[in-house]
Design a protein around this motif. Structure first.
Motif, PDB file in Angstrom:
ATOM      1  N   ASP A 164       1.933   6.092   8.202  1.00  0.00           N
ATOM      2  CA  ASP A 164       2.069   7.342   7.443  1.00  0.00           C
ATOM      3  C   ASP A 164       3.208   8.157   8.044  1.00  0.00           C
ATOM      4  OD1 ASP A 164       1.792   9.625   6.000  1.00  0.00           O
ATOM      5  OD2 ASP A 164      -0.400   9.595   6.078  1.00  0.00           O
ATOM      6  N   GLY A 221       0.556   0.595   1.236  1.00  0.00           N
ATOM      7  CA  GLY A 221       0.707   1.962   1.735  1.00  0.00           C
ATOM      8  C   GLY A 221      -0.609   2.393   2.359  1.00  0.00           C
ATOM      9  N   LEU A 264       5.200   6.999  -0.564  1.00  0.00           N
ATOM     10  CA  LEU A 264       5.149   5.680   0.049  1.00  0.00           C
ATOM     11  C   LEU A 264       3.741   5.269   0.469  1.00  0.00           C
ATOM     12  CD1 LEU A 264       8.417   6.050   2.031  1.00  0.00           C
ATOM     13  CD2 LEU A 264       7.960   4.313   0.306  1.00  0.00           C
ATOM     14  N   GLN A 265       2.880   6.219   0.581  1.00  0.00           N
ATOM     15  CA  GLN A 265       1.521   5.872   0.990  1.00  0.00           C
ATOM     16  C   GLN A 265       0.707   5.363  -0.182  1.00  0.00           C
ATOM     17  OE1 GLN A 265       1.668   5.729   3.990  1.00  0.00           O
ATOM     18  NE2 GLN A 265       3.539   6.979   3.985  1.00  0.00           N
TER      19      GLN A 265
END
Ligand code: ATP
Ligand code: MG
Lengths: 229, 403
Positions: free
Chosen positions: B193, B160, B202-203
């Motif tokens: 992103d 991520g 998710l990052q």
């Protein structure tokens, strides 16, 4: 034509029954000029209010132009008031927010008269009372005499047949009082019935008929031929 | 009396009675602004969540182990607690169902991830190449997990963007090696992103092939299976087929839950609409309070202007006209107040939006209409009593100023 027959107006104040008007009989013909005098509390204002249909008698009868008024409901009274009666008060009772013009216009606004017609009549009325250049002024920008003349213009703009003035000069100095009386008498000379309540002998003396009251009764009623108009 | 004249008289007295009417307008404005702002927040939250889910794709079905009666999001957080596990074979079998476009099995756990000196404890997700498409993700650098058999145990990983910048503050990440648990993985890509944050951030995660993850966490079971249907219309069919397929594979035991994105979306919609309604209700109370203030102020206005009422009657005004005059004033006041409140509300929205640009603020139209209607209605309702009182004044008493 105003006819009062055995007319009484009583107020219940606590335990006490005040007879503001006590069995009054009075007939006033069209175009008369009548002064009403009497000590304070003798019922002069009450009499004027009943003649002006602002108040109802407790008993007795009041005929205006031959028609009984005691059976009329509030809306009918308002209608008659709007068309036949003009009021002048000691304290002018102008609406402070509105200009002289708008104050004069007010009765026509309430009657639903069209704006163009209103402007014409209000302008004419103000002009006849020498108020044209004061039309856009608010009451607080006018002198007492000017205010009372605006009030006269307002009372007259619906072309009533009866003009009721309750101490119209009471708050005015001699000169402006004379102006106001002259205006009222001018209207009377054109046929309007004029009733003036006053404490001032000089003012009263100008009328052709003099009514004197005491304790809700008429104690003297006489005409004075040969008086100045 | 003409309507235009009525309005003129009313505005005239409003303009002249500044303080009184300003107070009233303010109260009304605050009430309306409260409705606008609060419903904007509720509606904004709803739109935000809806947007997030729609970004995930509306053709999504999610299989989770365990039987759940509700259709909401029910994270059976740790696999293995449920009667029967979901396995890679289960996942593979689902691909045979017509209408299924892609599947992405999911294993998740948290282990230390190290690059050189730097160590971070982050969620590690095991999945396959289709995860990228199923979750609508895109790559910033490198490539995603390569396609291939689900049980291929490759020592590659995708980071991520946040993990990347933390583990590789300087220098490129792609091509470097990280240690995840006790195994070494080659970094083959970095996620872009997306700004989306529903589900997990998710990052803040590392993605590795699903069988590598199973080995790492020493488990045979899956946390979830995500299924992408070929179309929205196919969803109900796919859902039934998935259920049937897994029931058959699990010896007739219906021990999984299949939820659709649509159902989740509908649930969230319901929740947030209820929230918005609640907020609107609360804000409406302030409108009612404003209405009571209007009544108070109008009562004062009436008693201040008794002489004027008497005069109007002497000039031939009917009771109804007096009522109309005062009522018009009250209603005008509340309309002006309501419009002011709309302005305040929208300005407040604009300000909040500057600080939280991701939140799609904006009141629902019904709330705006409702706020203005309630404001006007309370002007009528609460203006009526004072107006009637004015109309009933005895003109003689009123003129004499005796009350
Ligand atoms: N609304 C009222 N309630 C009770 N009593 C009243 C009311 N209006 C008038 N009165 C009484 O009726 C009597 C006559 O009052 P009115 O106002 O007619 O007198 P007036 O002759 O006009 O006096 P002034 O010269 O002081 O104006 C007075 O005793 C007064 O107190
Ligand atoms: Mg008097």
């Amino acid at each position: 034509m105003i006819e009062l027959k055995d007319l009484s107006r009583r107020f219940q104040v606590g335990e006490q029954l005040v007879k503001a008007l006590d069995a009054v009989d009075l007939a006033i013909g069209d175009g008369e000029y009548v002064s009403i005098m009497g000590p304070s509390g003798s019922g002069k204002s009450t009499l004027l209010n009943i003649i002006g249909l602002l108040d109802r008698p407790t008993s007795g009868e009041y005929l205006l132009d031959g028609r009984g008024t005691t059976s009329l409901d509030d809306d009918e009274l308002a209608h008659v008031r709007a068309r036949k009666i003009g009021f002048i008060f000691q304290s002018f009772h102008l609406v402070p927010r509105l200009t002289a013009f708008e104050n004069v216009e007010l009765p026509m606004v309430l009657a639903g008269t069209a704006p163009a017609e209103r402007r014409r009549r209000a302008d004419a009325m103000l002009a006849s009372l020498n108020l044209t250049d004061r039309a856009e002024h608010r009451p607080d920008q006018l002198s007492g005499g000017q205010r009372q003349r605006v009030a006269i213009a307002r009372a007259m703009v619906m072309e009533p047949t009866v003009l009721l003035a309750d101490e119209p000069t009471g708050n005015l100095d001699h000169v402006s009082g004379a102006d106001v009386l002259a205006a009222l008498e001018g209207l009377n000379s054109r046929g309007i019935t004029l009733l003036v309540v006053t404490h001032d002998d000089e003012v009263a003396a100008r009328a052709r008929r003099h009514v004197r009251m005491r304790d809700g009764r008429i104690v003297a009623d006489g005409s004075s031929p040969g008086q100045p108009p | 009396m003409r309507f235009g004249d009525l309005l003129h008289l009313a505005t005239e007295s409003l303009v002249r009675a500044r303080l009184r009417s300003i107070m009233m307008r303010l109260a009304m404005a605050i009430g309306v602004a409260a409705v606008v702002v609060l419903t904007s927040l509720g509606e904004g939250a709803r739109r935000y969540v809806t947007g997030e889910f729609q970004a995930l794709g509306t053709e999504l079905l999610i299989v989770l182990p365990g039987r759940s009666e509700t259709t909401g999001v029910q994270p059976g957080m740790f696999a293995g607690e449920t009667p029967r596990d979901l396995t890679l074979d289960d996942a593979r079998s689902l691909l045979r169902i017509p209408g299924v476009a892609r599947i992405a099995p999911l294993v998740i756990g948290s282990v230390p991830v190290a690059a050189g000196e730097l160590t971070r404890e982050v969620p590690v997700v095991g999945s396959n190449s289709d995860f990228l498409a199923v979750r609508n993700l895109s790559m910033a650098q490198g490539s995603f997990l390569p396609p291939g058999e689900l049980d291929r145990d490759l020592a590659v990983c995708v980071l991520g963007s946040k993990v990347r910048s933390e583990l590789f503050p300087r220098g490129p990440a792609v091509g470097a090696t990280v240690r995840i648990g006790d195994r070494r993985f080659r970094v083959i890509g970095v996620l872009a992103d997306t700004g989306r944050a529903i589900g997990f951030d998710l990052q803040e995660l590392v993605i590795i092939p699903v069988s590598s993850a199973q080995q790492l966490f020493n488990t045979q079971s899956l946390f979830r299976i995500m299924i992408q249907a070929t179309s929205r219309e196919a969803m109900p069919r796919v859902r039934e087929a998935v259920r049937a397929m897994l029931k058959e594979r699990h010896q007739g035991e219906e021990d999984v839950t299949v939820i659709t994105q649509d159902a989740v979306l509908a649930t969230f919609n319901r929740i947030f609409t209820a929230l918005t309604l609640t907020l609107a209700g609360i804000a409406s109370i302030s409108l009612a309070v404003a209405g009571i203030l209007i009544m108070n102020v109008m009562l004062v206005a009436v008693s201040q202007r008794t002489a004027e009422v008497g005069l109007m009657k002497a000039l031939g005004a009917r009771g109804r006209q007096i009522t109309a005059i005062f009522l018009t004033e009250a209603v005008l006041l509340s309309i002006v107040g309501a419009l002011g409140g709309l302005v305040i509300g929208f300005v407040a929205d604009a300000i909040v939006s500057r600080f939280y640009p991701t939140l799609p603020l904006g009141p629902p139209p019904w709330a705006v209409v409702l706020a203005v209607l309630i404001a006007v209605a309370s002007g009528v309702v609460f203006g009526l009593l004072p107006a009637r009182r004015a109309a009933r004044l005895d003109p003689v008493v009123a003129l004499a100023g005796r009350r």
